[in-house]
Scaffold this active site. Structure first.
Site, short mmCIF file in Angstrom:
data_model
loop_
_atom_site.label_atom_id
_atom_site.label_comp_id
_atom_site.label_asym_id
_atom_site.label_seq_id
_atom_site.Cartn_x
_atom_site.Cartn_y
_atom_site.Cartn_z
N ASP A 1 38.75 53.47 17.82
CA ASP A 1 39.52 54.71 17.73
C ASP A 1 38.56 55.90 17.84
O ASP A 1 37.50 55.91 17.21
CB ASP A 1 40.26 54.74 16.39
CG ASP A 1 41.09 55.97 16.21
OD1 ASP A 1 42.05 56.16 16.98
OD2 ASP A 1 40.79 56.75 15.28
N GLU B 1 38.32 54.09 22.95
CA GLU B 1 39.22 55.21 23.18
C GLU B 1 38.27 56.38 23.43
O GLU B 1 37.69 56.92 22.48
CB GLU B 1 40.11 55.49 21.97
CG GLU B 1 41.07 56.64 22.22
CD GLU B 1 41.88 57.02 20.97
OE1 GLU B 1 43.07 57.36 21.12
OE2 GLU B 1 41.32 56.98 19.86
#
Length: 691
Positions: A322, A359
């Site tokens: 993330d 990401e």
């Protein structure tokens, strides 16, 4: 890792004469171990002072520190802008491998014993070019599945139940990517609103599986049983050939901003773990209140130790990071692809063969880094997502309004062929994780049914969630009984899924998109643990038909290696596993520059042939037509192609098996408005310059 490693064996290690706890703090001036009763985690039974070595590691040995012990630390230190020590606060060991709750914001580490009988089950080691990722939520996947025993629904065991695994295998995906399962808590704001952090992007501890996802029996039995259930899930998925990828959140922690909970890192060594200025103001590039400071070696080491633990002790196959740009920010807070943590994650001997997926952005200055991660990483490709949504949705909407789409087909074709304009040649198309939807944003069905977000249920007056959806409701906002609108929506979904699964790169399907799940227009359902976010197992006829379409597309991807090259082709060279591509217009003529860029041309014939070193030669033709009027195309006359055989047509509600009709090169075929057709191109392999 050698015995001379000054940061070795952080956390608890147990031996025949008790255990040793090691905790890093560069700025503390005292630390003590606190041991608690095994039945009452608030009953302090013993304390032991800890001593510091020259490297900032505090340690203590105790015969009372044994498997099952509940423990915490208390830390004191100087008053300074960058530290917030409080010697009365009981803090969680950052390396705790078991945990129990001791109050609303209080936790105790639990000493556990590693080990599990994996039998002869090993990691599937699926090659990237065969990988299809299925992003799902442990709780939401099986929470209302009637085929799963009630006591296991919404748990690790529920995901590993034979009906769950059977569903995944029948669908045809090769890996599940689980939304965060490292122990997390809800933010203070959500708790005050009576809501919950359903997605889990608020990590409390980087070494323990989230206890509420275990079955009630395992929770009652304690951390060892929770750990065993998690490992059992991984074992059963591996036994079925399905990899397990974890969505991990190392960029920030659940301690939020200054004034938030002080549960672990903040009270142990705030100055080391969190990025801040000289006055102690947090430099927040995550939007979550704090940012872990990866300009320092100790937080880098924490991440690597955590990754190794999950990859080896838990047998995890890969990680999706993330806000991964945060992990590449150095001492000056700027991002660099040469950051030591990004390279260590790929090069560490304990992480070889583990899939690393970024990401590739955060919310800080210079935070958008798609295509700029080191070789060995794959990345979520937001450029792919945006271009595909535009082509099939936003462009079609504009064409209805203005009589013509805003752009031609060139940019879409680049994404279809592996995004070579985004990723370096040495990285190839498998650096791109292609996706049209993810956990955040509209579902695929909602992309075709809503022009704007509908997030009032999130308690933020519809301010949260993106407004840049690139969606198209096809004539009515939300549910409708208009048959023409419904048919257009269903076809748009088939085009979106078809593009995703027939593109070069690594495809990721969001759970529920395979049948057309809706969140009723909510594009940020992070705070809803309800039927809004759980997978429904009661399917309408249209949903069953779309699920069959998804299965058919996955089968076609699996059986046609031309669709999944691992390298980019080089003009004038023969490159193994780099599919050779030829591009034709609707007339069967080669595309020229004007064809690529003109809004008047949105019809493309994409003939792609594999250059295999492991699989049989394969060649397919994909026709893409991005205008709502029907078009007649002339199938290309190409070297070696003797006939074409229809495999799939997005204009058809129910997928065909395989049309036995053989179509000759040069013959004409009607292609329905805004649709795709896939053919097998039969004939011998012909080697040409550049093939």
């Amino acid at each position: 890792m050698t015995s001379a490693d000054p940061l070795r064996n952080l956390g608890v290690r147990v031996g025949p004469n008790g255990g040793e706890l090691r905790v890093f703090s560069a700025n503390a001036d005292a630390m003590e171990l606190c041991l608690f009763d095994e039945r009452d985690p608030n009953w302090l039974v013993k304390t032991r002072p800890m001593t510091r070595d020259a490297n900032g590691v505090w340690s203590v040995r105790s015969r009372s520190l044994t498997v099952g012990s509940r423990y915490a630390v208390r830390v004191s230190g100087p008053t300074s802008p960058q530290n917030v020590f409080n010697p009365e606060t009981l803090l969680l060991d950052p390396y705790a491998r078991g945990m129990v709750r001791a109050g609303s914001d209080a936790w105790r580490g639990v000493v556990i014993e590693d080990g599990f009988d994996w039998g002869d089950v090993v990691k599937p080691a699926t090659p990237l070019d065969h990988t299809v990722v299925y992003e799902t939520h442990v709780r939401g996947f099986s929470k209302v599945n009637p085929a799963v025993p009630e006591e296991l629904r919404g748990t690790y065991a529920g995901l590993a139940h034979e009906s769950s695994i059977g569903y995944l295998r029948d669908l045809g995906v090769t890996a599940v990517e689980l939304l965060p399962v490292q122990t997390f808590v809800s933010e203070q704001r959500l708790i005050q609103q009576g809501l919950t952090n359903y997605w889990g992007y608020n990590t409390l501890n980087f070494f323990t599986p989230h206890a509420p996802y275990a079955s009630r029996g395992a929770q009652a039995a304690g951390p060892e049983a929770i750990l065993a259930e998690f490992k059992g899930m991984v074992k059963l998925l591996h036994q079925a050939g399905i990899e397990v990828i974890l969505d991990v959140v190392y960029n920030h922690t659940a301690e939020e901003g200054i004034g938030g909970p002080r549960t672990s890192f903040r009270g142990i060594d705030n100055a080391t773990y969190y990025r801040q200025d000289e006055q102690g103001v947090y430099i927040d590039v995550t939007g979550c209140g704090n940012t872990v400071d990866f300009g320092k070696p100790v937080p880098q080491r924490l991440v690597l130790d955590s990754l190794r633990y999950w990859a080896n002790e838990m047998q995890i196959d890969g990680f999706r990071f993330d806000l991964a740009a945060t992990l590449g920010r150095g001492a000056d807070a700027s991002y660099s692809p040469d950051h030591p943590l990004l390279h260590a994650a790929i090069e560490d001997p304990g992480l070889q063969g583990v899939k690393m997926i970024a990401e590739p952005w955060d919310v800080g200055l210079g935070g958008w880094q798609t295509g700029n991660f080191p070789d060995g990483w794959s990345e979520w490709n937001d450029r792919y997502r945006d271009r595909v949504r535009n082509f099939w949705l936003a462009d079609i909407a504009e064409a209805r309004r203005n009589g013509q789409a805003p752009v031609g087909i060139g940019g879409f074709a680049t994404r279809l062929a592996g995004s070579s304009n985004t990723f370096a040649p040495e990285r190839g198309p498998l650096a791109s994780v292609n996706f049209v939807t993810a956990h955040d944003g509209f579902t695929m069905a909602d992309l075709t049914a809503y022009d704007v977000k509908h997030n009032l249920g999130n308690g933020e007056d519809n301010r949260d969630g993106t407004d840049n959806n690139r969606s198209f409701n096809h004539g009515a906002e939300g549910p409708t009984v208009d048959e023409s609108i419904l048919l257009a929506r269903h076809k748009a979904m088939r085009n979106l899924m078809g593009t995703l699964l027939l593109s070069a790169g690594v495809p990721m399907i969001t759970a529920g998109d395979e049948y057309g799940r809706t969140q009723r227009g909510n594009n940020n359902a992070y705070c809803h643990d309800s039927e809004l976010t759980w997978l429904s197992w009661l399917r309408s006829r249209e949903q069953r038909e779309f699920e069959e379409t998804t299965k058919r597309l996955l089968e076609l991807r699996r059986t046609n290696p031309a669709l999944r090259p691992s390298r980019y082709a080089v003009l004038g060279e023969t490159t193994p596993n780099a599919s050779h591509m030829d591009w034709y217009d609707a007339t069967g003529s080669r595309m020229d520059d004007e064809d690529w860029n003109s809004p008047e041309n949105r019809t493309l014939q994409y003939l792609v042939a594999s250059t295999p070193d492991r699989e049989e030669f394969n060649r397919v033709l994909l026709i893409v037509h991005g205008v709502e009027d029907d078009v007649e195309v002339s199938l290309p006359v190409a070297p070696g192609v003797e006939s074409y055989q229809l495999l799939w047509d997005s204009a058809t509600e129910v997928p065909i098996a395989e049309d036995p009709t053989l179509l000759l090169p040069g013959s004409t075929r009607l292609v329905g408005g805004a649709s795709m057709q896939l053919f097998r191109a039969n004939g011998p392999r012909v080697t040409e310059p550049g093939a």
